[in-house]
Enzyme design. Structure first.
Site, PDB file in Angstrom:
ATOM      1  N   ASP A   9       0.738 -12.186   6.805  1.00 18.47           N
ATOM      2  CA  ASP A   9      -0.698 -12.078   6.441  1.00 18.47           C
ATOM      3  C   ASP A   9      -1.699 -12.502   7.516  1.00 18.47           C
ATOM      4  OD1 ASP A   9      -3.252 -11.542   5.302  1.00 18.47           O
ATOM      5  OD2 ASP A   9      -2.719 -12.995   3.715  1.00 18.47           O
ATOM      6  N   GLY A  10      -2.464 -11.485   8.178  1.00 21.71           N
ATOM      7  CA  GLY A  10      -3.272 -12.163   9.346  1.00 21.71           C
ATOM      8  C   GLY A  10      -4.376 -13.284   9.163  1.00 21.71           C
ATOM      9  N   ASP A  15       0.611   0.277  13.717  1.00 19.84           N
ATOM     10  CA  ASP A  15       1.031   1.893  14.391  1.00 19.84           C
ATOM     11  C   ASP A  15       1.191   1.844  15.945  1.00 19.84           C
ATOM     12  OD1 ASP A  15      -1.596   2.477  15.687  1.00 19.84           O
ATOM     13  OD2 ASP A  15      -2.334   1.974  13.872  1.00 19.84           O
ATOM     14  N   GLN A  24       0.894  -1.237   0.145  1.00 15.97           N
ATOM     15  CA  GLN A  24       0.007  -0.071  -0.135  1.00 15.97           C
ATOM     16  C   GLN A  24       0.839   1.075  -0.011  1.00 15.97           C
ATOM     17  OE1 GLN A  24      -2.176  -0.700   3.494  1.00 15.97           O
ATOM     18  NE2 GLN A  24      -0.059  -1.247   4.501  1.00 15.97           N
ATOM     19  N   ASP A  82      -7.793  -4.874  14.383  1.00 15.99           N
ATOM     20  CA  ASP A  82      -7.584  -3.223  14.103  1.00 15.99           C
ATOM     21  C   ASP A  82      -7.046  -3.054  12.714  1.00 15.99           C
ATOM     22  OD1 ASP A  82      -6.822  -0.771  14.511  1.00 15.99           O
ATOM     23  OD2 ASP A  82      -5.155  -1.030  15.826  1.00 15.99           O
ATOM     24  N   SER A  83      -8.308  -3.275  12.059  1.00 13.56           N
ATOM     25  CA  SER A  83      -7.757  -3.281  10.401  1.00 13.56           C
ATOM     26  C   SER A  83      -8.197  -2.220   9.758  1.00 13.56           C
ATOM     27  CB  SER A  83      -8.668  -4.412   9.894  1.00 13.56           C
ATOM     28  OG  SER A  83     -10.032  -3.900   9.890  1.00 13.56           O
ATOM     29  N   THR A  84      -7.679  -1.971   8.394  1.00 15.61           N
ATOM     30  CA  THR A  84      -8.077  -0.820   7.722  1.00 15.61           C
ATOM     31  C   THR A  84      -9.588  -1.228   7.338  1.00 15.61           C
ATOM     32  OG1 THR A  84      -7.280  -1.841   5.779  1.00 15.61           O
ATOM     33  CG2 THR A  84      -5.887  -0.270   6.854  1.00 15.61           C
TER      34      THR A  84
HETATM   35  N1  AG3 Z   1      -7.994   1.321  11.996  1.00 14.86           N
HETATM   36  C1  AG3 Z   1      -9.403   1.913  11.478  1.00 14.86           C
HETATM   37  C2  AG3 Z   1      -9.191   2.833  10.337  1.00 14.86           C
HETATM   38  C3  AG3 Z   1     -10.332   2.859   9.467  1.00 14.86           C
HETATM   39  C4  AG3 Z   1     -10.404   4.148   9.182  1.00 14.86           C
HETATM   40  N2  AG3 Z   1     -11.047   4.419   7.874  1.00 14.86           N
HETATM   41  C5  AG3 Z   1     -10.981   5.635   7.109  1.00 14.86           C
HETATM   42  N3  AG3 Z   1     -10.335   6.493   7.414  1.00 14.86           N
HETATM   43  N4  AG3 Z   1     -11.655   5.514   5.861  1.00 14.86           N
HETATM   44  C6  AG3 Z   1      -7.318   2.158  12.487  1.00 14.86           C
HETATM   45  C7  AG3 Z   1      -5.749   1.710  12.881  1.00 14.86           C
HETATM   46  C8  AG3 Z   1      -5.459   2.346  14.047  1.00 14.86           C
HETATM   47  N5  AG3 Z   1      -4.694   1.520  14.884  1.00 14.86           N
END
Ligand code: AG3
Length: 280
Positions: A139-140, A88, A33, A157-159
């Site tokens: 990879d999780g 993070d 990414q 704690d994903s995107t």
């Molecule tokens: N994880 C969730 C982020 C999702 C945010 N989405 C967005 N900005 N469109 C955050 C990771 C923090 N440790």
């Protein structure tokens, strides 16, 4: 930089989250990414993945406290914890506040997110080198499939459900999470914005309900995420939220938190009508 420079996280539906930028501290394309860390006027340093806000120095505490303390304090004695994503380090920092935790595995697909966070976001990533933390850069989806009956708490704690995070939003993945938990284990997963991501939150809730006997959505404001309003799902085999809360540890944790406290723990599960309707 004195320019009037703004970055906007743009969404298809005509929504944008704009922050005025002081400097670009880091900008690299990893194998997975685009990773950027911008120094912004209002929110301090901000980590973006593929152009989406992941965390900001100023409001990260809300997300990281809510994803961690609600499930961990609902478990009588969490010893082994797994965090999937979360490179993070903010979630790890909160997990380590729990005295019963003996070990926490961080399974993050992108080593560059970890490295960049350690270098530029020390207040968030500062506990990644703690001896209790076992960092697995992989990879999780594959990692979880190989774990059986070994974690007390698992935090996803994903995107967003696109790009490298996509595989973390499937029935197969959730089934493997359930198998990786001990029978009295608890999992919490971020589940998007009830205002902007209606389809996603419904899909996540539906899939989780196929796998876990108990699925409960909870909410909190996250100013820098789409629509500023976010959700998580609390899932377990038998523990219902608010049925058990470790009040002794809660009292200790509360002394250090900026958002979480015992009233918030309860109120987070009180859902507005439009969210209840979404989840019906
Ligand atoms: N994880 C969730 C982020 C999702 C945010 N989405 C967005 N900005 N469109 C955050 C990771 C923090 N440790």
């Amino acid at each position: 930089m004195n320019l009037d420079l703004w970055y906007t996280e743009k969404h298809d539906d005509g929504l944008g989250i704009s922050l005025k930028v002081k400097d670009v501290l880091y900008s690299e394309k990893s194998e997975f990414q685009q990773i950027d860390i911008l120094n912004t006027h209002f929110y301090g340093k901000v980590l973006y993945l593929d152009g989406l806000v992941m965390t900001t120095e100023k409001d990260e505490f809300i997300y990281h406290e809510m994803i961690s303390h609600i499930p961990l304090l609902s478990h009588p004695e969490p010893k082994q914890v797994l965090v999937i994503g979360g490179g993070d380090g903010g979630t790890i920092r909160e997990v380590l506040k729990h005295p019963s935790v003996e070990g926490v595995v961080l399974c993050e697909i992108d080593g560059k997110v970890i490295e960049a966070s350690k270098k530029y976001l020390p207040t968030i990533a500062g506990k990644l080198d703690d001896p209790k933390v076992d960092i697995q850069v992989r990879d999780g989806v594959a990692y979880i499939a190989a774990q059986k009956n070994c974690f007390d708490v698992i935090l996803i704690d994903s995107t967003d459900p696109l790009g490298p995070g996509e595989g973390l939003f499937t029935e197969e993945f959730y089934t493997n999470v359930k198998q990786a938990l001990k029978p009295n284990g608890i999992m919490a997963a971020q589940s998007e914005s009830p205002i902007c991501n209606k389809r996603e939150i419904q899909l996540i809730y539906k899939l989780l309900n196929k796998v876990f006997p108990n699925v409960h959505t909870y909410v909190a404001p996250i100013p820098t995420y789409p629509a500023g309003y976010w959700s998580w799902c609390f899932c377990s085999n038998d523990t219902k939220p608010l049925e058990f809360i470790n009040e002794e540890i809660q009292a200790e944790i509360e002394k250090e938190t900026k958002y979480y406290n015992k009233d918030i723990h309860k109120s987070a599960f009180a859902l507005p009508n439009f969210v209840k309707e979404l989840l019906e």
